[in-house]
Write a protein that holds these residues in place. Structure first.
Motif, PDB file in Angstrom:
ATOM      1  N   ALA A 108       0.776  -1.251  -0.050  1.00 41.96           N
ATOM      2  CA  ALA A 108       0.068  -0.083  -0.016  1.00 41.96           C
ATOM      3  C   ALA A 108       0.786   1.298  -0.217  1.00 41.96           C
ATOM      4  CB  ALA A 108      -0.911   0.054   1.327  1.00 41.96           C
ATOM      5  N   GLN A 109       0.668   1.990  -1.081  1.00 41.38           N
ATOM      6  CA  GLN A 109       1.387   3.544  -0.912  1.00 41.38           C
ATOM      7  C   GLN A 109       0.766   4.489  -0.084  1.00 41.38           C
ATOM      8  OE1 GLN A 109       1.805   6.479  -4.079  1.00 41.38           O
ATOM      9  NE2 GLN A 109       3.688   5.822  -4.399  1.00 41.38           N
ATOM     10  N   LEU A 110       1.460   4.858   0.920  1.00 44.15           N
ATOM     11  CA  LEU A 110       0.696   5.679   1.712  1.00 44.15           C
ATOM     12  C   LEU A 110       1.177   7.238   1.507  1.00 44.15           C
ATOM     13  CD1 LEU A 110       1.274   4.023   5.375  1.00 44.15           C
ATOM     14  CD2 LEU A 110      -0.517   3.822   3.592  1.00 44.15           C
ATOM     15  N   MET A 111       0.299   8.078   1.271  1.00 45.19           N
ATOM     16  CA  MET A 111       0.627   9.368   0.634  1.00 45.19           C
ATOM     17  C   MET A 111      -0.371  10.507   1.561  1.00 45.19           C
ATOM     18  SD  MET A 111      -0.833   9.989  -3.061  1.00 45.19           S
ATOM     19  CE  MET A 111      -0.592  11.796  -3.165  1.00 45.19           C
ATOM     20  N   HIS A 112       0.437  11.801   1.544  1.00 44.05           N
ATOM     21  CA  HIS A 112      -0.112  13.042   2.068  1.00 44.05           C
ATOM     22  C   HIS A 112       0.165  13.990   0.922  1.00 44.05           C
ATOM     23  CE1 HIS A 112      -1.031  16.368   4.151  1.00 44.05           C
ATOM     24  NE2 HIS A 112      -1.260  15.977   5.094  1.00 44.05           N
ATOM     25  N   MET A 159       0.082  14.417  11.262  1.00 37.99           N
ATOM     26  CA  MET A 159       0.268  14.022   9.992  1.00 37.99           C
ATOM     27  C   MET A 159       0.964  12.548  10.153  1.00 37.99           C
ATOM     28  SD  MET A 159       3.329  13.495   7.977  1.00 37.99           S
ATOM     29  CE  MET A 159       4.251  14.887   8.334  1.00 37.99           C
ATOM     30  N   GLN A 160       2.116  12.541  11.226  1.00 39.85           N
ATOM     31  CA  GLN A 160       3.170  11.332  11.338  1.00 39.85           C
ATOM     32  C   GLN A 160       2.214  10.115  11.686  1.00 39.85           C
ATOM     33  OE1 GLN A 160       5.851  13.357  13.774  1.00 39.85           O
ATOM     34  NE2 GLN A 160       7.444  13.005  12.278  1.00 39.85           N
ATOM     35  N   GLN A 161       1.176  10.485  12.774  1.00 40.92           N
ATOM     36  CA  GLN A 161       0.376   9.278  13.331  1.00 40.92           C
ATOM     37  C   GLN A 161      -0.594   8.870  12.390  1.00 40.92           C
ATOM     38  OE1 GLN A 161       0.770   8.225  16.609  1.00 40.92           O
ATOM     39  NE2 GLN A 161      -0.444   6.612  15.700  1.00 40.92           N
ATOM     40  N   GLY A 162      -0.938   9.511  11.097  1.00 39.90           N
ATOM     41  CA  GLY A 162      -1.833   9.293   9.947  1.00 39.90           C
ATOM     42  C   GLY A 162      -1.043   8.136   9.442  1.00 39.90           C
ATOM     43  N   PHE A 163       0.240   8.469   9.060  1.00 39.11           N
ATOM     44  CA  PHE A 163       1.114   7.303   8.154  1.00 39.11           C
ATOM     45  C   PHE A 163       1.135   6.201   9.121  1.00 39.11           C
ATOM     46  CE2 PHE A 163       2.415  10.807   5.547  1.00 39.11           C
ATOM     47  CZ  PHE A 163       2.511  10.302   4.348  1.00 39.11           C
ATOM     48  N   ILE A 164       1.513   6.166  10.370  1.00 36.95           N
ATOM     49  CA  ILE A 164       1.419   5.087  11.088  1.00 36.95           C
ATOM     50  C   ILE A 164       0.180   4.149  11.231  1.00 36.95           C
ATOM     51  CG2 ILE A 164       2.007   4.318  13.551  1.00 36.95           C
ATOM     52  CD1 ILE A 164       3.795   6.970  14.069  1.00 36.95           C
ATOM     53  N   GLY A 166      -2.009   4.377   9.264  1.00 42.90           N
ATOM     54  CA  GLY A 166      -2.253   3.909   7.630  1.00 42.90           C
ATOM     55  C   GLY A 166      -1.297   2.635   7.811  1.00 42.90           C
ATOM     56  N   ALA A 167      -0.251   2.507   7.977  1.00 43.07           N
ATOM     57  CA  ALA A 167       0.366   1.246   8.034  1.00 43.07           C
ATOM     58  C   ALA A 167      -0.194   0.074   8.886  1.00 43.07           C
ATOM     59  CB  ALA A 167       2.012   1.350   8.564  1.00 43.07           C
ATOM     60  N   ILE A 168      -0.541   0.401  10.017  1.00 42.67           N
ATOM     61  CA  ILE A 168      -1.411  -0.463  10.834  1.00 42.67           C
ATOM     62  C   ILE A 168      -2.536  -1.041  10.117  1.00 42.67           C
ATOM     63  CG2 ILE A 168      -2.572  -1.018  13.006  1.00 42.67           C
ATOM     64  CD1 ILE A 168      -0.812   1.241  14.295  1.00 42.67           C
ATOM     65  N   ASN A 169      -3.212  -0.204   9.443  1.00 47.34           N
ATOM     66  CA  ASN A 169      -4.593  -0.651   8.954  1.00 47.34           C
ATOM     67  C   ASN A 169      -4.135  -1.585   7.659  1.00 47.34           C
ATOM     68  OD1 ASN A 169      -6.382   0.544  10.496  1.00 47.34           O
ATOM     69  ND2 ASN A 169      -6.478   2.495   9.544  1.00 47.34           N
ATOM     70  N   ALA A 170      -2.858  -1.148   6.839  1.00 45.34           N
ATOM     71  CA  ALA A 170      -2.459  -1.645   5.743  1.00 45.34           C
ATOM     72  C   ALA A 170      -2.276  -3.206   6.154  1.00 45.34           C
ATOM     73  CB  ALA A 170      -1.218  -1.202   5.044  1.00 45.34           C
TER      74      ALA A 170
END
Length: 377
Positions: A108-112, A159-164, A166-170
């Motif tokens: 999953a590519q995670l982006m902002h 924003m950083q927590q969003g990426f984290i 996102g990875a957990i959900n991925a």
């Protein structure tokens, strides 16, 4: 085809042992925005068919389109998929399950989107600098970009927590890993780019500071997912709103960035060229490419992209130690069976620019492919 009769021996189609996994070949589907999710960011059955076709078509790894990671400013365009809640996570779970019917990995590519968001008037960026260029009409944008708000520390932490998250959900959705999008002019690349980052705090100035926001994301993800979950980075010089941008100090900047990447311990680096022309836009001279710098300095597996449907170019990149895996985008978009067909010296459907214009969604692409096929008959 120049490689006819020798195609099956081409390094592109050979197995590879990477990430303690046996990859069926060295082919990767490059991330491509498809603007085909629902309004609330759910992946659809159409997207499931789209992604699973690459797996049955023989690709070793699939990297998804950019997925937004929070509801505070990461979304880049309408009908972009997300990984921010249970429903979005579940919608992606159907896709990863379909892909895994084949021996294919999917990241999953995670982006902002940051200052390059196409659909938000309240954009965020490391510094309040208006982006050059215009929004992309094929992704629903129109006119100039807005002047973004300079992110405060609360914005950065959120924003950083969003990426984290996102990875957990991925991981929950069944992905084999994530690719953190630090390229192409989007938010994390804005932190890396000195012309766009004028901060005076710990996230601005020297490369170590500009990269800090990414290093902290990687560390947060590592502490939140299993050890065998793959975490990679995508980097580039060019940007979607400034295709010809190159670092002022070229190879020296590449080495500085590679040093910081090595220290942050990701599992791979994906080196992108914005124009799709690897040989033209990725070299510094003397046979040294950005990909080769990343590979040599970091010691990590490197994915390169930029016209590698050209088998001569692909052979050169692999045999001359520029990359371990090669990603193709437009050729895969036009024909998800590209690997199987090319391996067996069969005719592939060539890419046509109308497949992404005036709309870049899956439905439009399929209509153009059908139209082109009918015209040939």
């Amino acid at each position: 085809m120049k490689f006819k009769k020798q195609t099956k021996k081409h390094p592109f189609f050979q197995k590879a042992k990477i990430w303690q996994r046996e990859l069926i070949n060295r082919t990767v589907v490059a991330p491509m925005s498809r603007v085909s999710a629902t309004e609330d960011g759910l992946a659809t059955d159409e997207m499931m068919d789209y992604y699973s076709a690459f797996a049955t078509g023989g690709f070793g790894v699939i990297i998804t389109e950019g997925i937004y990671t929070d509801v505070y400013g990461s979304k880049s365009y309408d009908n972009q998929p997300g990984l921010t809640d249970f429903e979005q996570c579940a919608s992606w779970g159907k896709i990863t399950q379909a892909i895994h019917h084949a021996p294919t990995l999917v990241f999953a590519q995670l982006m902002h989107g940051g200052a390059l968001s196409q659909n938000s008037k309240n954009t965020l960026a490391p510094s309040a600098i208006k982006p050059v260029g215009l929004k992309m009409t094929s992704y629903g944008g129109e006119g100039d970009f807005n002047l973004p708000k300079e992110m405060d520390l609360t914005d950065i932490q959120r924003m950083q927590q969003g990426f984290i998250n996102g990875a957990i959900n991925a991981h929950k959705a069944g992905f084999d890993g994530v690719e953190i999008h630090c390229a192409n002019g989007y938010l994390l690349d804005q932190f890396l780019t000195p012309e766009l980052n004028h901060r005076k705090d710990l996230y601005g100035g020297l490369m170590q500071n500009r990269f800090r926001v990414i290093a902290e994301i990687i560390d947060g993800i590592r502490n939140s997912v299993p050890k065998d979950f793959i975490v990679g980075l995508r980097v580039s010089e060019g940007k979607v709103n400034n295709l010809t941008y190159r670092w002022a100090n070229g190879i020296e900047t590449a080495k500085e960035l590679a040093k910081e990447i090595k220290a942050s311990l990701p599992d791979f680096v994906h080196v992108a060229v914005q124009t799709g022309e690897w040989e033209r836009d990725s070299f510094y001279g003397d046979g040294i490419s950005l990909a080769s710098v990343m590979r040599k300095v970091t010691g990590l597996p490197v994915i390169a992209n930029g016209g590698f449907h050209n088998l001569c170019q692909a052979e050169s990149a692999l045999n001359n130690n520029h990359a371990d895996l090669l990603a193709i985008g437009k050729a895969a978009l036009a024909d998800p069976n590209w690997v199987v067909k090319t391996f067996n010296d069969l005719h592939t459907i060539p890419f046509h620019q109308d497949m992404l214009w005036p709309e870049a969604n899956i439905t439009h692409t399929q209509k153009i492919i059908q139209k082109l096929n009918q015209e040939k008959q």
